[in-house]
Design an enzyme around this catalytic site. Structure first.
Site, PDB file in Angstrom:
ATOM      1  N   CYS A   1       1.012  -1.231   0.006  1.00  0.00           N
ATOM      2  CA  CYS A   1       0.060  -0.057  -0.249  1.00  0.00           C
ATOM      3  C   CYS A   1       0.970   1.142   0.000  1.00  0.00           C
ATOM      4  O   CYS A   1       1.850   1.273   0.109  1.00  0.00           O
ATOM      5  CB  CYS A   1      -0.840  -0.012   1.072  1.00  0.00           C
ATOM      6  SG  CYS A   1      -1.626  -1.535   1.682  1.00  0.00           S
TER       7      CYS A   1
ATOM      8  N   ARG B   1       1.080   2.154  -5.987  1.00  0.00           N
ATOM      9  CA  ARG B   1       1.251   1.055  -4.934  1.00  0.00           C
ATOM     10  C   ARG B   1      -0.098   0.341  -4.583  1.00  0.00           C
ATOM     11  O   ARG B   1       0.065  -0.888  -4.022  1.00  0.00           O
ATOM     12  CB  ARG B   1       2.011   1.496  -3.681  1.00  0.00           C
ATOM     13  CG  ARG B   1       3.208   2.616  -4.057  1.00  0.00           C
ATOM     14  CD  ARG B   1       3.651   3.016  -2.572  1.00  0.00           C
ATOM     15  NE  ARG B   1       3.874   1.988  -1.711  1.00  0.00           N
ATOM     16  CZ  ARG B   1       5.135   1.173  -1.335  1.00  0.00           C
ATOM     17  NH1 ARG B   1       6.182   1.579  -2.305  1.00  0.00           N
ATOM     18  NH2 ARG B   1       5.324   0.279  -0.687  1.00  0.00           N
TER      19      ARG B   1
ATOM     20  N   TRP C   1      -3.679  -1.767  -1.171  1.00  0.00           N
ATOM     21  CA  TRP C   1      -3.819  -2.759  -1.982  1.00  0.00           C
ATOM     22  C   TRP C   1      -3.923  -4.026  -0.920  1.00  0.00           C
ATOM     23  O   TRP C   1      -3.344  -4.519  -0.373  1.00  0.00           O
ATOM     24  CB  TRP C   1      -2.302  -3.186  -2.735  1.00  0.00           C
ATOM     25  CG  TRP C   1      -2.235  -4.203  -3.565  1.00  0.00           C
ATOM     26  CD1 TRP C   1      -1.666  -5.366  -3.096  1.00  0.00           C
ATOM     27  CD2 TRP C   1      -2.762  -4.388  -4.921  1.00  0.00           C
ATOM     28  NE1 TRP C   1      -1.702  -6.232  -4.420  1.00  0.00           N
ATOM     29  CE2 TRP C   1      -2.537  -5.849  -5.325  1.00  0.00           C
ATOM     30  CE3 TRP C   1      -3.427  -3.559  -5.604  1.00  0.00           C
ATOM     31  CZ2 TRP C   1      -2.508  -6.259  -6.485  1.00  0.00           C
ATOM     32  CZ3 TRP C   1      -3.789  -4.085  -7.060  1.00  0.00           C
ATOM     33  CH2 TRP C   1      -3.320  -5.405  -7.311  1.00  0.00           C
TER      34      TRP C   1
ATOM     35  N   ASN D   1       0.966  -0.556   6.011  1.00  0.00           N
ATOM     36  CA  ASN D   1       1.276  -1.568   4.727  1.00  0.00           C
ATOM     37  C   ASN D   1       2.289  -2.455   4.990  1.00  0.00           C
ATOM     38  O   ASN D   1       2.946  -2.429   6.325  1.00  0.00           O
ATOM     39  CB  ASN D   1       2.280  -0.676   4.069  1.00  0.00           C
ATOM     40  CG  ASN D   1       2.963  -1.349   2.639  1.00  0.00           C
ATOM     41  OD1 ASN D   1       2.477  -2.086   2.319  1.00  0.00           O
ATOM     42  ND2 ASN D   1       4.242  -1.061   2.419  1.00  0.00           N
ATOM     43  N   GLY D   2       1.811  -3.622   4.664  1.00  0.00           N
ATOM     44  CA  GLY D   2       2.407  -5.388   5.103  1.00  0.00           C
ATOM     45  C   GLY D   2       1.350  -6.200   5.594  1.00  0.00           C
ATOM     46  O   GLY D   2       0.084  -5.984   5.403  1.00  0.00           O
TER      47      GLY D   2
ATOM     48  N   GLU E   1       8.675 -19.129 -20.599  1.00  0.00           N
ATOM     49  CA  GLU E   1       8.345 -17.942 -20.118  1.00  0.00           C
ATOM     50  C   GLU E   1       9.482 -16.751 -20.740  1.00  0.00           C
ATOM     51  O   GLU E   1       9.217 -15.705 -20.935  1.00  0.00           O
ATOM     52  CB  GLU E   1       8.388 -17.919 -18.591  1.00  0.00           C
ATOM     53  CG  GLU E   1       8.156 -16.467 -17.965  1.00  0.00           C
ATOM     54  CD  GLU E   1       6.919 -15.673 -18.128  1.00  0.00           C
ATOM     55  OE1 GLU E   1       6.143 -16.105 -18.733  1.00  0.00           O
ATOM     56  OE2 GLU E   1       7.090 -14.454 -17.284  1.00  0.00           O
TER      57      GLU E   1
ATOM     58  N   LYS F   1       8.417 -13.513 -22.909  1.00  0.00           N
ATOM     59  CA  LYS F   1       8.928 -11.881 -22.494  1.00  0.00           C
ATOM     60  C   LYS F   1       9.467 -11.254 -23.636  1.00  0.00           C
ATOM     61  O   LYS F   1       9.181 -10.094 -23.872  1.00  0.00           O
ATOM     62  CB  LYS F   1      10.124 -11.982 -21.227  1.00  0.00           C
ATOM     63  CG  LYS F   1       9.492 -12.398 -19.965  1.00  0.00           C
ATOM     64  CD  LYS F   1       8.452 -11.365 -19.190  1.00  0.00           C
ATOM     65  CE  LYS F   1       7.094 -11.750 -19.463  1.00  0.00           C
ATOM     66  NZ  LYS F   1       6.239 -12.553 -18.639  1.00  0.00           N
TER      67      LYS F   1
ATOM     68  N   GLU G   1       6.828 -10.528 -26.209  1.00  0.00           N
ATOM     69  CA  GLU G   1       5.849  -9.322 -25.845  1.00  0.00           C
ATOM     70  C   GLU G   1       6.315  -8.098 -25.821  1.00  0.00           C
ATOM     71  O   GLU G   1       5.816  -7.004 -26.029  1.00  0.00           O
ATOM     72  CB  GLU G   1       5.023  -9.749 -24.637  1.00  0.00           C
ATOM     73  CG  GLU G   1       5.525  -9.977 -23.499  1.00  0.00           C
ATOM     74  CD  GLU G   1       4.791 -10.263 -22.112  1.00  0.00           C
ATOM     75  OE1 GLU G   1       3.686 -10.066 -22.211  1.00  0.00           O
ATOM     76  OE2 GLU G   1       5.215 -11.010 -21.362  1.00  0.00           O
TER      77      GLU G   1
ATOM     78  N   HIS H   1      13.095 -33.471 -32.773  1.00  0.00           N
ATOM     79  CA  HIS H   1      11.955 -33.995 -33.643  1.00  0.00           C
ATOM     80  C   HIS H   1      11.474 -33.013 -34.750  1.00  0.00           C
ATOM     81  O   HIS H   1      10.352 -33.030 -34.822  1.00  0.00           O
ATOM     82  CB  HIS H   1      10.864 -34.123 -32.643  1.00  0.00           C
ATOM     83  CG  HIS H   1      11.562 -35.614 -31.733  1.00  0.00           C
ATOM     84  ND1 HIS H   1      11.538 -36.893 -32.247  1.00  0.00           N
ATOM     85  CD2 HIS H   1      11.702 -35.563 -30.610  1.00  0.00           C
ATOM     86  CE1 HIS H   1      11.864 -37.631 -31.207  1.00  0.00           C
ATOM     87  NE2 HIS H   1      11.861 -36.902 -30.194  1.00  0.00           N
TER      88      HIS H   1
ATOM     89  N   LYS I   1      -2.985  -4.996 -19.928  1.00  0.00           N
ATOM     90  CA  LYS I   1      -2.598  -5.725 -18.534  1.00  0.00           C
ATOM     91  C   LYS I   1      -3.734  -6.599 -18.142  1.00  0.00           C
ATOM     92  O   LYS I   1      -3.389  -7.543 -17.670  1.00  0.00           O
ATOM     93  CB  LYS I   1      -2.342  -4.547 -17.582  1.00  0.00           C
ATOM     94  CG  LYS I   1      -1.740  -4.976 -16.260  1.00  0.00           C
ATOM     95  CD  LYS I   1      -0.541  -5.792 -16.349  1.00  0.00           C
ATOM     96  CE  LYS I   1       0.136  -6.429 -15.238  1.00  0.00           C
ATOM     97  NZ  LYS I   1       0.926  -7.498 -15.411  1.00  0.00           N
TER      98      LYS I   1
HETATM   99  C1  F6R Z   1       2.766 -11.943 -19.908  1.00  0.00           C
HETATM  100  C2  F6R Z   1       1.431 -11.861 -19.212  1.00  0.00           C
HETATM  101  C3  F6R Z   1       0.160 -12.540 -19.767  1.00  0.00           C
HETATM  102  C4  F6R Z   1      -0.846 -12.614 -18.597  1.00  0.00           C
HETATM  103  C5  F6R Z   1      -2.018 -13.215 -19.022  1.00  0.00           C
HETATM  104  C6  F6R Z   1      -2.778 -13.641 -17.704  1.00  0.00           C
HETATM  105  O1  F6R Z   1       3.776 -11.433 -19.446  1.00  0.00           O
HETATM  106  O2  F6R Z   1       1.391 -10.730 -18.536  1.00  0.00           O
HETATM  107  O3  F6R Z   1       0.442 -13.444 -20.421  1.00  0.00           O
HETATM  108  O4  F6R Z   1       0.001 -13.601 -17.719  1.00  0.00           O
HETATM  109  O5  F6R Z   1      -2.805 -12.427 -19.825  1.00  0.00           O
HETATM  110  O6  F6R Z   1      -3.154 -12.634 -16.831  1.00  0.00           O
HETATM  111  P1  F6R Z   1      -3.652 -12.534 -15.555  1.00  0.00           P
HETATM  112  O7  F6R Z   1      -2.617 -13.517 -14.670  1.00  0.00           O
HETATM  113  O8  F6R Z   1      -3.956 -11.444 -15.085  1.00  0.00           O
HETATM  114  O9  F6R Z   1      -4.842 -13.819 -15.566  1.00  0.00           O
END
Ligand code: F6R
Length: 615
Positions: A2, A27, A75, A101-102, A485, A489, A492, A508, A610
């Site tokens: 937070c 935050r 948060w 916070n915590g 992963e 990264k 994207e 294969h 996001k």
């Molecule tokens: C990749 C990324 C996305 C999310 C995916 C699921 O860096 O951020 O692949 O992981 O859209 O999102 P959440 O976890 O919010 O359901």
């Protein structure tokens, strides 16, 4: 994670606190509140939702003029986002207001002790235990700072606490442990903030409060003591040169980079409060009875993107520890293939945002089939945890970079906690076996920190390889999802062609992609998995023989791999199942640095959002 603000001085406390909260909204933003002292009385206003909701509330119900105030942007951890759970929390007598916070691990014990003394609680938060205890001590005659030292000494966990006493209009008092707090030193006024962004427009001189210290600010003084009341050592202020945008990012250029560097703290927070002194794992958000968990005969993990890869990692651990078959499904595919699930199936969904439509639809489908659903989620009160039977929050704090980083690591940790919990209730692991894994998990923040401290080599490598068009990532066992992963990264945020493969699968087909100079990252398993280790070394030789440039990620002390790695990136020694927590970090840093060097918008890459709330 937070945001906290405190102020004492000649300005309007409301103006300073609200402007500080706006700077700290990154935050946390599920609720916000403020308390000020006026004529021996505390007045508080708090509201769920963003600070704009608090603004509206303040316009309808204005606060009196005051020069002493505290504020909070939340948060949520304990207790969902609501007006009542929002901070500040007032003591029963209304004399003390406190923001936090915590996570206070022993809040339940404190709460029952206080309830036995006749104190009535109104919220579901852990914070209120600290507010009520502080109020109890102040009502009994302790000065605020002394009471704060006693409270801090009683708490287990992580906390920044900031409080005011209605009968003491000249002071704001705070304490911290494992959670940040900075003092802003002004002329005839002083400030407190979770970070310097809270007060940068008023002063650039700051003091970072040390671990287990209490600070008292008045208009003219800043007094710092240890919990035993002795004066703290050196408290010379430092000067902050950052502009406000840099301050919000903790001095980093991108939120993503900041979030990568927050991972030691985030992982520690995911672990906080999960392991009781009795040696038992406690996941109190799991509202499915041990009997029901003993009856399940199949686990299905459902998630998207990075969260799906966290689920792939978790499968290895969950099956190993519980011996219950575990499948991992992409959420958008789940309900369309008519999956075989029934009341004996435990569906585990993983979502950072808690709002991903594909995952939500999968939950609805699973519940229609009467399966039990546990959500692993970072966002308290989001739709996914609300629609699940139980939830384990990751407590990573808000993730602002679109590319998930601390989300991933904390999802893996939360899944492991769930795996251990299932093993415990199903009698598959002895208490000492669980303790051994928990011990190693609690050493991970320090190990992740070492990877971050040694990251210059990865950053230089990103500079060298930034003009390459294609990258491969290879791994076996838990190293396979790590390689997926790493590739995701890079796709994207750097817009590079990148593919992750199981190292043994290359021969294969995909090995045809390997040509002279192609960068191939290989996650090498710890030598604890001897067979697997040797197999991966053979796979490295296969691609190297065809001209690949091999970048190997290996544990400290593994020299067998040296002849085959063009670049060797090392991480601290960990057991096989925990390797993703250290091996993923260089890949995150590599992608972040490469994208930054190419001039891309690292935090908001093209075509992405996001939170993906459409199917
Ligand atoms: C990749 C990324 C996305 C999310 C995916 C699921 O860096 O951020 O692949 O992981 O859209 O999102 P959440 O976890 O919010 O359901």
């Amino acid at each position: 994670m937070c945001g906290i603000v405190g102020y004492i001085g000649p300005r309007s406390a409301q103006d300073v606190v609200i402007s500080g909260l706006r700077r700290l909204e990154y935050r946390g933003y599920d609720s916000a509140g403020i308390a000020v002292g006026h004529d021996g009385v505390l007045e508080a206003r708090k509201k769920s939702g963003k600070i704009s909701c608090l603004d509206t509330h303040l316009a309808d119900d204005p606060l009196p003029a005051s020069h002493q105030g505290i504020g909070h942007t939340r948060w949520a951890t304990h207790g969902g986002p609501s007006d009542t759970n929002a901070h500040p929390h007032l003591s029963q007598s209304g004399r003390v207001a406190l923001v936090h916070n915590g996570i206070i691990e022993n809040f339940a014990t404190l709460r029952s002790e206080l309830e036995a003394e006749g104190v009535r609680f109104v919220s579901e938060t852990d914070t209120e235990a600290a507010a009520q205890l502080l109020g109890y001590l102040v009502d009994a005659g302790a000065p605020l700072a002394e009471a704060m030292r006693s409270v801090a000494a009683r708490l287990d966990g992580a906390f920044t606490l900031v409080a005011i006493d209605a009968h003491d209009p000249d002071r704001v008092v705070a304490a911290r442990r494992n959670s940040p707090l900075v003092v802003g030193v002004g002329q005839g006024e002083n400030f407190l903030g979770s970070d310097v962004a809270a007060f940068l427009e008023f002063t650039r001189d700051a003091i970072e409060l040390g671990q287990d210290q209490v600070v008292e600010i008045t208009r003219e003084s800043v007094e710092i003591t240890n919990l035993d009341g002795t004066p703290a050592g050196d408290v010379t202020p430092y000067h902050v040169d950052w502009d406000i945008a840099a301050a919000e990012k903790g001095g980093f250029d991108w939120f993503m980079r900041k979030e990568i560097h927050e991972q030691p703290r985030a992982v520690a927070d995911t672990l906080l409060g999960r392991y009781a002194a009795s040696g038992e794992l406690v996941l109190d958000e799991v509202r499915i009875s041990p009997e029901e968990l003993r009856r399940i005969d199949k686990i299905v993990i459902v998630a998207c993107g990075t969260a799906f890869y966290a689920g792939m990692v978790a499968k290895y651990a969950i099956e190993h520890w519980t011996r219950v078959p575990c499948e991992v499904e992409i959420a958008s595919e789940f309900r369309y293939r008519d999956p075989i699930i029934d009341p004996m199936t435990l569906v585990v969904t993983i979502s950072q945002s808690g709002e991903t439509a594909d995952t939500l639809m999968a939950i609805r489908h699973a519940r229609e089939q009467h399966a039990k659903v546990i959500a692993i989620c970072n966002t308290n009160g989001a739709t996914i945890p609300r629609e699940s039977d139980a939830v384990i929050y990751t407590h990573a704090g808000p993730e602002r970079g679109v590319a998930s980083t601390k989300g991933f690591l904390t999802q893996v940790v939360a899944c492991y906690l769930l795996g251990l919990y299932l093993a415990q209730v199903r009698g598959m692991k002895y208490r000492d076996e669980i303790a051994a894994v928990m011990d190693e998990l609690s050493s991970m923040p320090e190990k992740i920190q070492r990877v971050l401290d040694d990251s210059q080599q990865v950053l230089d490598l990103a500079g060298e390889l930034k003009d390459e068009h294609s990258f491969l990532f290879l791994g076996r066992h838990v190293g396979y999802p790590v390689s997926l992963e790493g590739a995701l990264k890079l796709k994207e945020i750097a817009y590079k062609h990148a593919e992750g493969f199981p190292a043994g699968e290359l021969k294969h087909g995909p090995i045809a992609l390997v040509e002279q100079g192609l960068p191939v990252f290989v996650v090498v398993p710890p030598r604890g998995r001897d067979q697997l280790h040797d197999k991966v070394i053979s796979n490295i030789q296969e691609v190297r023989a065809r001209g690949a440039r091999t970048i190997v990620i290996v544990e400290d002390g593994d020299d067998e791999v040296l002849p085959y790695g063009d670049v060797v990136i090392r991480h601290p020694r960990v057991s096989t199942l925990l390797q993703p927590l250290v091996a993923t970090v260089p890949l995150q840093l590599f992608a972040c640095e490469l994208a930054a060097r190419l001039g891309h918008d690292v935090d908001q890459p093209r075509n992405l959002a996001k939170s993906v709330t459409v199917e």
